[in-house]
Design a protein around this motif. Sequence first.
Motif, PDB file in Angstrom:
ATOM      1  N   ALA A   1      45.012  26.051  35.028  1.00  0.00           N
ATOM      2  CA  ALA A   1      44.471  27.271  35.607  1.00  0.00           C
ATOM      3  C   ALA A   1      45.641  28.089  36.125  1.00  0.00           C
ATOM      4  O   ALA A   1      46.481  27.580  36.859  1.00  0.00           O
ATOM      5  CB  ALA A   1      43.516  26.954  36.743  1.00  0.00           C
ATOM      6  N   VAL A   2      45.709  29.342  35.737  1.00  0.00           N
ATOM      7  CA  VAL A   2      46.814  30.198  36.154  1.00  0.00           C
ATOM      8  C   VAL A   2      46.238  31.395  36.892  1.00  0.00           C
ATOM      9  O   VAL A   2      45.271  32.002  36.457  1.00  0.00           O
ATOM     10  CB  VAL A   2      47.608  30.694  34.921  1.00  0.00           C
ATOM     11  CG1 VAL A   2      48.749  31.594  35.353  1.00  0.00           C
ATOM     12  CG2 VAL A   2      48.112  29.529  34.096  1.00  0.00           C
ATOM     13  N   SER A   3      46.820  31.722  38.032  1.00  0.00           N
ATOM     14  CA  SER A   3      46.403  32.915  38.752  1.00  0.00           C
ATOM     15  C   SER A   3      47.587  33.499  39.503  1.00  0.00           C
ATOM     16  O   SER A   3      48.589  32.834  39.711  1.00  0.00           O
ATOM     17  CB  SER A   3      45.270  32.593  39.728  1.00  0.00           C
ATOM     18  OG  SER A   3      45.730  31.717  40.718  1.00  0.00           O
ATOM     19  N   GLU A   4      47.470  34.750  39.882  1.00  0.00           N
ATOM     20  CA  GLU A   4      48.506  35.420  40.663  1.00  0.00           C
ATOM     21  C   GLU A   4      47.908  35.825  42.001  1.00  0.00           C
ATOM     22  O   GLU A   4      46.780  36.287  42.073  1.00  0.00           O
ATOM     23  CB  GLU A   4      49.023  36.646  39.924  1.00  0.00           C
ATOM     24  CG  GLU A   4      49.774  36.300  38.660  1.00  0.00           C
ATOM     25  CD  GLU A   4      50.308  37.518  37.948  1.00  0.00           C
ATOM     26  OE1 GLU A   4      51.232  37.339  37.162  1.00  0.00           O
ATOM     27  OE2 GLU A   4      49.807  38.612  38.177  1.00  0.00           O
ATOM     28  N   VAL A   5      48.668  35.638  43.068  1.00  0.00           N
ATOM     29  CA  VAL A   5      48.193  35.921  44.421  1.00  0.00           C
ATOM     30  C   VAL A   5      49.274  36.707  45.157  1.00  0.00           C
ATOM     31  O   VAL A   5      50.447  36.362  45.080  1.00  0.00           O
ATOM     32  CB  VAL A   5      47.904  34.614  45.188  1.00  0.00           C
ATOM     33  CG1 VAL A   5      47.456  34.911  46.606  1.00  0.00           C
ATOM     34  CG2 VAL A   5      46.864  33.779  44.468  1.00  0.00           C
ATOM     35  N   PHE A   6      48.897  37.766  45.871  1.00  0.00           N
ATOM     36  CA  PHE A   6      49.853  38.501  46.686  1.00  0.00           C
ATOM     37  C   PHE A   6      49.825  37.914  48.071  1.00  0.00           C
ATOM     38  O   PHE A   6      48.783  37.816  48.702  1.00  0.00           O
ATOM     39  CB  PHE A   6      49.511  39.988  46.732  1.00  0.00           C
ATOM     40  CG  PHE A   6      50.547  40.777  47.447  1.00  0.00           C
ATOM     41  CD1 PHE A   6      50.355  41.189  48.750  1.00  0.00           C
ATOM     42  CD2 PHE A   6      51.740  41.090  46.827  1.00  0.00           C
ATOM     43  CE1 PHE A   6      51.318  41.900  49.419  1.00  0.00           C
ATOM     44  CE2 PHE A   6      52.717  41.812  47.493  1.00  0.00           C
ATOM     45  CZ  PHE A   6      52.502  42.222  48.791  1.00  0.00           C
ATOM     46  N   GLU A   7      50.971  37.497  48.575  1.00  0.00           N
ATOM     47  CA  GLU A   7      51.078  36.799  49.855  1.00  0.00           C
ATOM     48  C   GLU A   7      51.831  37.641  50.880  1.00  0.00           C
ATOM     49  O   GLU A   7      52.945  37.318  51.241  1.00  0.00           O
ATOM     50  CB  GLU A   7      51.815  35.470  49.653  1.00  0.00           C
ATOM     51  CG  GLU A   7      51.030  34.435  48.893  1.00  0.00           C
ATOM     52  CD  GLU A   7      50.068  33.689  49.784  1.00  0.00           C
ATOM     53  OE1 GLU A   7      50.332  33.584  50.991  1.00  0.00           O
ATOM     54  OE2 GLU A   7      49.053  33.220  49.271  1.00  0.00           O
ATOM     55  N   GLY A   8      51.276  38.728  51.324  1.00  0.00           N
ATOM     56  CA  GLY A   8      51.866  39.548  52.380  1.00  0.00           C
ATOM     57  C   GLY A   8      53.315  39.927  52.119  1.00  0.00           C
ATOM     58  O   GLY A   8      53.655  40.468  51.088  1.00  0.00           O
ATOM     59  N   GLU A   9      54.198  39.611  53.067  1.00  0.00           N
ATOM     60  CA  GLU A   9      55.585  40.042  52.984  1.00  0.00           C
ATOM     61  C   GLU A   9      56.437  39.203  52.040  1.00  0.00           C
ATOM     62  O   GLU A   9      57.530  39.607  51.705  1.00  0.00           O
ATOM     63  CB  GLU A   9      56.205  40.015  54.381  1.00  0.00           C
ATOM     64  CG  GLU A   9      55.597  41.036  55.311  1.00  0.00           C
ATOM     65  CD  GLU A   9      56.238  41.013  56.677  1.00  0.00           C
ATOM     66  OE1 GLU A   9      57.353  40.486  56.811  1.00  0.00           O
ATOM     67  OE2 GLU A   9      55.624  41.535  57.613  1.00  0.00           O
ATOM     68  N   ILE A  10      55.957  38.023  51.645  1.00  0.00           N
ATOM     69  CA  ILE A  10      56.799  37.201  50.779  1.00  0.00           C
ATOM     70  C   ILE A  10      56.672  37.587  49.313  1.00  0.00           C
ATOM     71  O   ILE A  10      57.381  37.063  48.483  1.00  0.00           O
ATOM     72  CB  ILE A  10      56.532  35.692  50.963  1.00  0.00           C
ATOM     73  CG1 ILE A  10      55.091  35.341  50.653  1.00  0.00           C
ATOM     74  CG2 ILE A  10      56.938  35.235  52.331  1.00  0.00           C
ATOM     75  CD1 ILE A  10      54.810  33.856  50.700  1.00  0.00           C
ATOM     76  N   GLY A  11      55.794  38.523  49.012  1.00  0.00           N
ATOM     77  CA  GLY A  11      55.710  39.055  47.658  1.00  0.00           C
ATOM     78  C   GLY A  11      54.737  38.324  46.763  1.00  0.00           C
ATOM     79  O   GLY A  11      53.881  37.585  47.205  1.00  0.00           O
ATOM     80  N   LEU A  12      54.900  38.550  45.476  1.00  0.00           N
ATOM     81  CA  LEU A  12      53.992  38.021  44.484  1.00  0.00           C
ATOM     82  C   LEU A  12      54.364  36.598  44.122  1.00  0.00           C
ATOM     83  O   LEU A  12      55.522  36.302  43.828  1.00  0.00           O
ATOM     84  CB  LEU A  12      54.049  38.904  43.229  1.00  0.00           C
ATOM     85  CG  LEU A  12      53.023  38.640  42.158  1.00  0.00           C
ATOM     86  CD1 LEU A  12      51.618  38.885  42.696  1.00  0.00           C
ATOM     87  CD2 LEU A  12      53.271  39.559  40.978  1.00  0.00           C
ATOM     88  N   LYS A  13      53.388  35.703  44.166  1.00  0.00           N
ATOM     89  CA  LYS A  13      53.594  34.319  43.754  1.00  0.00           C
ATOM     90  C   LYS A  13      52.666  34.025  42.603  1.00  0.00           C
ATOM     91  O   LYS A  13      51.568  34.550  42.525  1.00  0.00           O
ATOM     92  CB  LYS A  13      53.288  33.348  44.887  1.00  0.00           C
ATOM     93  CG  LYS A  13      54.360  33.244  45.908  1.00  0.00           C
ATOM     94  CD  LYS A  13      54.116  32.036  46.781  1.00  0.00           C
ATOM     95  CE  LYS A  13      55.211  31.900  47.786  1.00  0.00           C
ATOM     96  NZ  LYS A  13      56.170  30.905  47.432  1.00  0.00           N
ATOM     97  N   ARG A  14      53.109  33.180  41.745  1.00  0.00           N
ATOM     98  CA  ARG A  14      52.280  32.716  40.654  1.00  0.00           C
ATOM     99  C   ARG A  14      51.943  31.269  40.948  1.00  0.00           C
ATOM    100  O   ARG A  14      52.795  30.499  41.361  1.00  0.00           O
ATOM    101  CB  ARG A  14      53.023  32.846  39.338  1.00  0.00           C
ATOM    102  CG  ARG A  14      52.238  32.334  38.175  1.00  0.00           C
ATOM    103  CD  ARG A  14      52.947  32.681  36.923  1.00  0.00           C
ATOM    104  NE  ARG A  14      52.047  33.589  36.253  1.00  0.00           N
ATOM    105  CZ  ARG A  14      52.190  33.978  35.022  1.00  0.00           C
ATOM    106  NH1 ARG A  14      53.225  33.608  34.335  1.00  0.00           N
ATOM    107  NH2 ARG A  14      51.314  34.766  34.470  1.00  0.00           N
TER     108      ARG A  14
END
Length: 75
Positions: free
Chosen positions: A13-26
């Motif tokens: 399962a692959v998804s992308e999540v935006f985590e506030g100030e630390i930026g984009l994580k996969r």
Amino acid sequence: MTLFVNKGNITVAVSEVFEGEIGLKRWECVQVGHHSNVEKRIEEFQGRGWSLHTYSAAQLRGSEINHYLLFEKDE
């Protein structure tokens, strides 16, 4: 976006999540059927720049146990 792909005994399962100030994580969650494949999967993903975030296992039926690896990668 979430994508589920079944590759034999491995479900990814692959998804992308935006985590506030630390930026984009996969994030990638990998289901590994037999425990003997866990080490190989960790080495494979770490070789491609992923970090192991969480490891868990769940018993489904009788002696059948699935192992789950959650990897993360900064984008």
